[in-house]
Design a protein around this motif. Sequence first.
Motif, PDB file in Angstrom:
ATOM      1  N   SER A  53       0.839  -1.210   0.000  1.00 65.18           N
ATOM      2  CA  SER A  53       0.000   0.000   0.000  1.00 65.18           C
ATOM      3  C   SER A  53       0.873   1.259   0.000  1.00 65.18           C
ATOM      4  CB  SER A  53      -0.948  -0.008   1.199  1.00 65.18           C
ATOM      5  OG  SER A  53      -0.206   0.098   2.414  1.00 65.18           O
ATOM      6  N   ILE A  54       1.991   1.224   0.728  1.00 66.92           N
ATOM      7  CA  ILE A  54       2.904   2.387   0.730  1.00 66.92           C
ATOM      8  C   ILE A  54       3.508   2.574  -0.647  1.00 66.92           C
ATOM      9  CG2 ILE A  54       5.098   3.240   1.622  1.00 66.92           C
ATOM     10  CD1 ILE A  54       4.358   2.056   4.324  1.00 66.92           C
ATOM     11  N   LEU A  55       3.941   1.451  -1.258  1.00 66.37           N
ATOM     12  CA  LEU A  55       4.554   1.552  -2.587  1.00 66.37           C
ATOM     13  C   LEU A  55       3.532   2.001  -3.635  1.00 66.37           C
ATOM     14  CD1 LEU A  55       6.915  -1.560  -2.644  1.00 66.37           C
ATOM     15  CD2 LEU A  55       7.557   0.849  -2.477  1.00 66.37           C
ATOM     16  N   ILE A  56       2.315   1.483  -3.534  1.00 61.51           N
ATOM     17  CA  ILE A  56       1.272   1.901  -4.483  1.00 61.51           C
ATOM     18  C   ILE A  56       0.969   3.383  -4.294  1.00 61.51           C
ATOM     19  CG2 ILE A  56      -1.183   1.665  -5.040  1.00 61.51           C
ATOM     20  CD1 ILE A  56      -0.874  -1.348  -4.570  1.00 61.51           C
ATOM     21  N   SER A  57       0.873   3.812  -3.028  1.00 56.74           N
ATOM     22  CA  SER A  57       0.628   5.233  -2.750  1.00 56.74           C
ATOM     23  C   SER A  57       1.774   6.085  -3.291  1.00 56.74           C
ATOM     24  CB  SER A  57       0.466   5.436  -1.246  1.00 56.74           C
ATOM     25  OG  SER A  57       0.403   6.806  -0.945  1.00 56.74           O
ATOM     26  N   ARG A  58       2.998   5.605  -3.028  1.00 56.74           N
ATOM     27  CA  ARG A  58       4.174   6.337  -3.524  1.00 56.74           C
ATOM     28  C   ARG A  58       4.190   6.354  -5.052  1.00 56.74           C
ATOM     29  NH1 ARG A  58       7.393  10.376  -3.043  1.00 56.74           N
ATOM     30  NH2 ARG A  58       9.480   9.971  -3.804  1.00 56.74           N
ATOM     31  N   TYR A  59       3.852   5.214  -5.674  1.00 58.35           N
ATOM     32  CA  TYR A  59       3.801   5.126  -7.132  1.00 58.35           C
ATOM     33  C   TYR A  59       2.774   6.106  -7.695  1.00 58.35           C
ATOM     34  CZ  TYR A  59       2.920   3.175 -11.768  1.00 58.35           C
ATOM     35  OH  TYR A  59       2.747   3.032 -13.112  1.00 58.35           O
ATOM     36  N   GLU A  60       1.590   6.161  -7.054  1.00 60.20           N
ATOM     37  CA  GLU A  60       0.551   7.085  -7.509  1.00 60.20           C
ATOM     38  C   GLU A  60       0.990   8.530  -7.361  1.00 60.20           C
ATOM     39  OE1 GLU A  60      -2.849   5.933  -5.230  1.00 60.20           O
ATOM     40  OE2 GLU A  60      -3.327   4.228  -6.543  1.00 60.20           O
TER      41      GLU A  60
END
Length: 182
Positions: A53-60
């Motif tokens: 979720s952190i990586l997806i948030s960071r990716y977004e």
Amino acid sequence: MDSNIQVFKFISDQLIFSDANVSLNTNFLEANVINIVLLLSGLIYILKQFLGSILISRYEKVLFAINESEERLEQANLRLIESEKQLEQTQIIINEIIQEAELTAKKVRESLLKQGQSDIERLTLASKASIAASEYQVRQQIQQQIISLAIQKVNIQLQEQMTNSMQEKIINNNIMQLGGQL
């Protein structure tokens, strides 16, 4: 970092110079391999969701920042193109103003030259008229002096040559001319 190297060197020296043999324990229950595997799989499962979720948030966020940067770049390019068009239009207007100023300066110069020429011609005519008037006055004065001198000379000659008998003859002659006219 040097301290880590020293620690590893110390441990390796202890293992090499010690009488202990390093061996693989094949008893899974004593070695706690199952516990380690369960712990690792639990950590991976929990960390996968958390880090995912952190990586997806960071990716977004990164993707949003990239899109926003691309939009700003596009807007900046549009403003650059518009500014270049305005610069070209400004250059055209400046060139037109320069041409108009040169044309106006040329017209003013020609007007001043024509005005100067007409002033010179007017002054020339006025000076010629003044000279002609002065010449006329001088001629009149010279004629008056000549007439005056001629009258004086005639008067002097008459006084020298005139006798009383001549005066009587002239007077009688004039009276007779006047009498004939009456």
